[in-house]
Design a protein around this motif. Structure first.
Motif, mmCIF file in Angstrom:
data_model
loop_
_atom_site.group_PDB
_atom_site.id
_atom_site.type_symbol
_atom_site.label_atom_id
_atom_site.label_comp_id
_atom_site.label_asym_id
_atom_site.label_seq_id
_atom_site.Cartn_x
_atom_site.Cartn_y
_atom_site.Cartn_z
ATOM 1 N N LEU A 1 6.786 -3.569 6.338
ATOM 2 C CA LEU A 1 5.350 -3.831 6.382
ATOM 3 C C LEU A 1 4.726 -3.682 4.996
ATOM 4 N N GLU A 2 3.677 -4.439 4.760
ATOM 5 C CA GLU A 2 2.986 -4.426 3.476
ATOM 6 C C GLU A 2 1.488 -4.234 3.698
ATOM 7 N N PHE A 3 0.828 -3.636 2.706
ATOM 8 C CA PHE A 3 -0.623 -3.438 2.775
ATOM 9 C C PHE A 3 -1.295 -4.670 2.163
ATOM 10 N N ASP A 4 -1.945 -5.443 3.005
ATOM 11 C CA ASP A 4 -2.511 -6.736 2.611
ATOM 12 C C ASP A 4 -4.033 -6.654 2.498
ATOM 13 N N HIS A 5 -4.574 -7.217 1.415
ATOM 14 C CA HIS A 5 -6.025 -7.288 1.243
ATOM 15 C C HIS A 5 -6.582 -8.462 2.064
ATOM 16 N N ILE A 6 -7.492 -8.196 2.961
ATOM 17 C CA ILE A 6 -8.087 -9.260 3.779
ATOM 18 C C ILE A 6 -8.821 -10.258 2.880
ATOM 19 N N ILE A 7 -9.719 -9.759 2.051
ATOM 20 C CA ILE A 7 -10.290 -10.572 0.975
ATOM 21 C C ILE A 7 -9.386 -10.350 -0.227
ATOM 22 N N PRO A 8 -8.675 -11.375 -0.693
ATOM 23 C CA PRO A 8 -7.699 -11.186 -1.763
ATOM 24 C C PRO A 8 -8.293 -10.530 -3.011
ATOM 25 N N VAL A 9 -7.453 -9.770 -3.697
ATOM 26 C CA VAL A 9 -7.881 -9.121 -4.935
ATOM 27 C C VAL A 9 -8.374 -10.162 -5.935
ATOM 28 N N VAL B 1 -10.362 0.844 3.276
ATOM 29 C CA VAL B 1 -9.782 0.827 4.616
ATOM 30 C C VAL B 1 -10.208 -0.425 5.368
ATOM 31 N N GLU B 2 -11.459 -0.828 5.189
ATOM 32 C CA GLU B 2 -11.986 -1.998 5.899
ATOM 33 C C GLU B 2 -11.359 -3.297 5.410
ATOM 34 N N ASN B 3 -10.903 -3.326 4.151
ATOM 35 C CA ASN B 3 -10.375 -4.569 3.580
ATOM 36 C C ASN B 3 -8.849 -4.585 3.496
#
Length: 347
Positions: free
Chosen positions: A291-299, A307-309
């Motif tokens: 698993l990877e930590f993905d930014h919902i709105i890309p960096v 936490v929200e993004n």
């Protein structure tokens, strides 16, 4: 009367119907493989909420693991060698035969190999391949483990590695298929039997852990020992993975992609350690590995590491989301550059 009760059919009709059904099944199998190959090529399992074609076949199409493996392999080879579709549809080759021939078929030899093996059974195709590509004889080497204490009945034997072939000598063919994975069998409600092969060093560690925990688990009960060890491992691995239980350091990283440990911990707990991709039919991807930590709105578009993004995504769905955001061609070029950069660093 049930449609599956055929006692009323005359012998001739029964045989004719059977032949017609087998013919139809062959055609259906060829069409099924064509569909699997196209779905696989388009990676349509990703928007459906599955991390791989195998997972899609097993969980969505309800195929067994063995059936999925065989059909996916045959579908991929048939896409490479389209003549296989027709050979399966008209009964010149069956699915098992295609699997046996898969590693030997090329666009150059396909026509000749298909013609040479058409109508053969699995055993006959195995003999055909062996006659043209003989393998060196293999002598299985088995090492018996020491007898374990009665309270710890784990394994009886392990397979020793086979020595590599001498240089310039043809490599022996693959050994008989042996499952390397542990097997967990349910025996009652919330009760399971675990069967696994252990090496000597692993067995020594197990005995040592039993000794270390003997003050808490005097009888060395293996399930109790394993449960305690897993608790300790989870605690340590969570701390290593995202600093579980640690407080924010207050230091800020200049790396905009950096996700602080306490954010990772909160996201992991919120998402339950599972990929969060959900298909249009509300199927959530069940993948829990890599698993990877993905930014919902890309960096790249100003998305913060909050936490929200941040969400958990398996690697395939993380890449799929990136392709949806930036385009497949852009991500392919980016991956190519990353591979080249790693090659330069390593070389």
């Amino acid at each position: 009367m049930s449609k599956y009760s055929l006692t009323h059919l005359p012998d001739g009709t029964l045989l004719q119907d059977l032949i017609a059904l087998v013919t139809r099944e062959r055609t259906n199998t060829a069409e099924l493989l064509a569909h699997l190959a196209e779905v696989d090529t388009r990676r349509l399992y990703l928007p459906a909420g599955y991390p791989s074609m195998h997972a899609y076949c097993e969980r969505e199409l309800r195929l067994s693991e063995d059936a999925a493996n065989k059909r996916i392999r045959a579908a991929r080879k048939a896409r490479e060698i389209p003549a296989l579709f027709a050979a399966i549809a008209d009964g010149r080759l069956n699915l098992s035969g295609v699997i046996l021939l898969a590693s030997h078929l090329t666009p150059d030899n396909a026509e000749a190999l298909i013609k040479s093996t058409e109508g053969m059974s699995k055993v006959e195709i195995e003999a055909f391949i062996a006659a043209r590509q003989p393998r060196s004889e293999e002598i299985p080497m088995v090492e018996t483990l020491p007898t374990l204490p009665q309270a710890v009945p784990i394994v009886e034997a392990i397979e020793a590695p086979i020595a590599a072939p001498a240089r310039n000598q043809p490599a022996p063919g693959p050994p008989p298929m042996v499952s390397r994975r542990s097997k967990v069998e349910p025996i009652a409600r919330e009760r399971y039997v675990l069967r696994a092969c252990l090496g000597q060093s692993t067995l020594d560690k197990l005995h040592y852990v039993q000794a270390l925990l003997s003050h808490k688990i005097p009888n060395g009960d293996l399930p109790a020992v394993l449960d305690r060890v897993l608790d300790l491992a989870i605690e340590r691995l969570e701390k290593k993975k995202f600093g579980a239980g640690s407080k924010p350091s207050g230091r800020r990283s200049n790396d905009t992609r950096h996700v602080p440990a306490h954010i990772k911990h909160a996201v992991w707990r919120r998402d339950g350690g599972q990929c969060t991709f959900i298909s249009v039919s509300d199927h959530r991807c069940s993948e829990r590995h890599r698993l990877e930590f993905d930014h919902i709105i890309p960096v790249a578009r100003g998305g913060p590491s909050t936490v929200e993004n941040i969400r958990l995504r398996c690697r395939t769905h993380n890449q799929y989301a990136a392709e949806q955001a930036f385009g497949a061609a852009f991500m392919q070029r980016k991956r190519k550059k990353a591979i080249e950069a790693r090659r330069l660093v390593g070389g």
